[in-house]
Design a protein around this motif. Structure first.
Motif, PDB file in Angstrom:
ATOM      1  N   SER A 174       1.099  -0.941   0.171  1.00  0.00           N
ATOM      2  CA  SER A 174      -0.383   0.117  -0.234  1.00  0.00           C
ATOM      3  C   SER A 174       0.440   1.041  -0.207  1.00  0.00           C
ATOM      4  N   GLY A 175       2.160   0.782   0.083  1.00  0.00           N
ATOM      5  CA  GLY A 175       2.528   2.334   0.233  1.00  0.00           C
ATOM      6  C   GLY A 175       3.630   2.558   1.478  1.00  0.00           C
ATOM      7  N   PRO A 176       5.058   3.102   2.276  1.00  0.00           N
ATOM      8  CA  PRO A 176       5.495   3.402   3.380  1.00  0.00           C
ATOM      9  C   PRO A 176       4.381   4.255   3.905  1.00  0.00           C
ATOM     10  N   GLY A 177       4.280   3.604   4.822  1.00  0.00           N
ATOM     11  CA  GLY A 177       3.969   3.906   6.220  1.00  0.00           C
ATOM     12  C   GLY A 177       2.302   4.237   6.043  1.00  0.00           C
ATOM     13  N   ASN A 178       2.052   3.403   5.047  1.00  0.00           N
ATOM     14  CA  ASN A 178       0.038   3.834   5.141  1.00  0.00           C
ATOM     15  C   ASN A 178      -0.349   3.260   6.197  1.00  0.00           C
ATOM     16  N   ALA A 179      -1.760   3.076   6.052  1.00  0.00           N
ATOM     17  CA  ALA A 179      -3.086   2.813   6.988  1.00  0.00           C
ATOM     18  C   ALA A 179      -2.915   1.265   6.800  1.00  0.00           C
ATOM     19  N   SER A 180      -3.612   1.027   8.416  1.00  0.00           N
ATOM     20  CA  SER A 180      -3.501   0.188   9.044  1.00  0.00           C
ATOM     21  C   SER A 180      -4.984  -0.608   8.997  1.00  0.00           C
ATOM     22  N   GLY A 181      -4.941  -2.245   8.933  1.00  0.00           N
ATOM     23  CA  GLY A 181      -6.370  -2.696   9.519  1.00  0.00           C
ATOM     24  C   GLY A 181      -6.242  -2.966  10.436  1.00  0.00           C
ATOM     25  N   CYS A 182      -7.350  -3.808  11.271  1.00  0.00           N
ATOM     26  CA  CYS A 182      -8.254  -3.541  12.410  1.00  0.00           C
ATOM     27  C   CYS A 182      -9.137  -4.801  12.266  1.00  0.00           C
ATOM     28  N   PHE A 183      -9.335  -6.077  13.309  1.00  0.00           N
ATOM     29  CA  PHE A 183      -9.772  -7.213  13.326  1.00  0.00           C
ATOM     30  C   PHE A 183     -10.801  -6.524  14.915  1.00  0.00           C
ATOM     31  N   ILE A 184     -11.556  -6.541  14.321  1.00  0.00           N
ATOM     32  CA  ILE A 184     -12.552  -6.430  16.076  1.00  0.00           C
ATOM     33  C   ILE A 184     -13.710  -7.950  16.274  1.00  0.00           C
ATOM     34  N   ASN A 185     -13.571  -8.659  17.170  1.00  0.00           N
ATOM     35  CA  ASN A 185     -15.003  -9.450  16.907  1.00  0.00           C
ATOM     36  C   ASN A 185     -16.061  -9.296  17.496  1.00  0.00           C
ATOM     37  N   GLU A 186     -17.055  -9.586  16.410  1.00  0.00           N
ATOM     38  CA  GLU A 186     -18.357  -9.450  16.715  1.00  0.00           C
ATOM     39  C   GLU A 186     -18.907  -9.216  17.648  1.00  0.00           C
ATOM     40  N   LYS A 187     -18.649  -9.889  19.089  1.00  0.00           N
ATOM     41  CA  LYS A 187     -18.853 -10.209  20.048  1.00  0.00           C
ATOM     42  C   LYS A 187     -19.127  -9.070  20.919  1.00  0.00           C
ATOM     43  N   TYR A 188     -17.744  -8.312  20.545  1.00  0.00           N
ATOM     44  CA  TYR A 188     -17.461  -6.374  21.066  1.00  0.00           C
ATOM     45  C   TYR A 188     -18.534  -5.274  20.347  1.00  0.00           C
ATOM     46  N   HIS A 189     -18.553  -6.054  19.386  1.00  0.00           N
ATOM     47  CA  HIS A 189     -19.930  -4.815  18.463  1.00  0.00           C
ATOM     48  C   HIS A 189     -21.138  -3.946  18.933  1.00  0.00           C
ATOM     49  N   ASN A 190     -21.383  -2.955  19.320  1.00  0.00           N
ATOM     50  CA  ASN A 190     -22.395  -2.544  19.817  1.00  0.00           C
ATOM     51  C   ASN A 190     -22.895  -2.020  21.101  1.00  0.00           C
ATOM     52  N   GLN A 191     -21.485  -1.973  21.478  1.00  0.00           N
ATOM     53  CA  GLN A 191     -21.008  -2.100  23.006  1.00  0.00           C
ATOM     54  C   GLN A 191     -21.381  -0.501  23.145  1.00  0.00           C
TER      55      GLN A 191
END
Length: 427
Positions: free
Chosen positions: A248-265
């Motif tokens: 993606s190019g130097p120093g570029n954006a990071s991806g994140c994963f957050i398990n769905e059991k923690y969503h909408n809290q």
């Protein structure tokens, strides 16, 4: 498969390679008018030729639409990040709602630890690996100090056995069990940056949960490199950079994963900002935070679309090819590189020790090679002769033949250059 260390054979392998055409979709640095042999996709992937087009689209929309580009560009900026979720989910083995793109890797690990490092009472320790990538070491130590603990007490490092280069899964599991109810978080690099070892993430995640800890993974060297099944493994959270295997190019954006059991809290600890607020209500400027659905609730600021554009360009190729095809070529080209190294080792008065596990299930694209009897002089020779590789003290070169753009012929030529460098040095 019985390999041969000949140019003709290497070209035969390239002719059989279903991904060989993708090599032409990347821009290579040049050495004496030829493409370099590029082994550092584990540090910075090559630029896809399509990246400029994706950036230019945004520049044109900015010029022609100005602020209206947020809503009326061909790819509107206000939801630009949403184009990543489904594609990235396939790369990391997640549900689209569990994935988002924002900030950079260490920033995201800090933000995720707001939610998943919650020390209380006797449960305050963090388990990590010894000699983790320095940024992770700094990040974990600063988090521990922020919460008022002594890093020497709160950080528990998993160690390699004396004389061994890689971690043993049984030692990791034993340490998790030993720390037990004192452990608040297990946070480890899924692929070790130094040796290239792939850890048993599913097994380790299960062990962490059995003692009541959160489990997160730094996937800087894993995303776009190995098979991941974060949802299936019940991982709590993960983050990865995009500029290594994902180009993606130097120093570029990071991806994140957050398990769905923690969503909408609403009550989960989290540093919050405008872009994590409900998309449908964002422009009502309400004083109370209403979390966006899924991992996007962890977004803070609007997406840096000029930075995201090259990432999206590369991700389109991942979508087109798919991780199974990349892994199939990865296994073959890494095995061929390993063969070439052993063949050259037989022909010269030197000893190469590959410290990356030989078991295909425990390694990805990288081979780390300890150059016994050689030194940085050999690394410099390689660099001066069109081989871009990576040096790590003491006396290790890391070789990562990224399957999108490295060829089997590259592996053969590398072996010949390596051989020549050793022989010339010994004269």
């Amino acid at each position: 498969m019985k390999f041969k260390n000949t140019l003709e054979y290497a070209r035969e392998l390239d002719a059989e390679d279903k991904l060989s055409s993708y090599r032409d979709q990347f821009i290579f640095p040049q050495h004496e008018g030829e493409n370099v042999i590029y082994f550092t996709g584990n540090s910075l992937g090559l630029q896809p030729k399509s990246a400029k087009k994706y950036v230019d689209e945004i520049m044109t929309d900015w010029a022609n639409l100005a602020v209206e580009g947020h809503f009326y560009a061909e790819k509107p900026w206000w939801d630009y990040h949403e184009r990543f979720s489904a594609k990235l989910a396939k790369v990391v083995g997640a549900k689209p709602a569990e994935v988002t793109v924002m900030n950079t890797l260490t920033v995201n690990l800090h933000l995720l630890m707001v939610s998943f490092y919650r020390p209380k009472g006797k449960r305050y320790k963090i388990i990590c690996e010894e000699k983790a990538f320095p940024s992770d070491q700094y990040m974990i130590s600063s988090q521990v100090r922020f919460h008022g603990y002594d890093p020497n007490e709160a950080i528990v490092e998993i160690k390699r056995r004396e004389g061994e280069n890689n971690f043993r899964t049984e030692d990791i599991l034993a340490k998790i069990k030993e720390v037990g109810e004192q452990c608040a978080l297990v946070l480890i690099g899924g692929v070790n940056y130094y040796t290239g070892q792939v850890l048993a993430m599913e097994t380790i995640t299960r062990a962490g949960h059995e003692i009541g800890a959160f489990v997160g993974w730094d996937l800087a060297h894993a995303a776009g490199n190995i098979e991941l099944n974060l949802s299936e493994w019940n991982v709590d959270f993960a983050a990865w950079c995009s500029y290594k295997y994902m180009n993606s190019g130097p120093g570029n954006a990071s991806g994140c994963f957050i398990n769905e059991k923690y969503h909408n809290q609403k009550d989960i600890p989290r540093f919050e900002g405008w872009w994590g607020h409900s998309k449908e209500r964002r422009f009502l400027m309400e004083p109370e935070f209403q979390p966006e659905n899924g991992a996007d609730a962890w977004q803070i600021s609007n997406a840096p679309v000029l930075a995201l554009a090259p990432y999206l360009a590369s991700l389109e190729m991942f979508e087109e090819v798919g991780m199974p095809a990349l892994i199939e070529k990865r296994n073959k080209i890494v095995a061929y590189l390993e063969f070439v190294l052993h063949e050259i080792d037989k022909e010269v008065d030197s000893t190469f020790e590959i410290i990356t596990p030989a078991n295909q299930e425990e390694r990805g694209t990288q081979l780390s090679v300890f150059l016994h009897g050689e030194g940085r002089e050999l690394f410099n020779y390689l660099m001066k002769n069109g081989v871009i590789t990576d040096w790590r003290e003491p006396n290790v070169i890391r070789l990562a033949p990224a399957p999108f753009y490295c060829s089997f012929e590259d592996m053969f030529h590398f072996g010949q250059i390596l051989k020549k460098g050793i022989l010339e040095k010994s004269k």
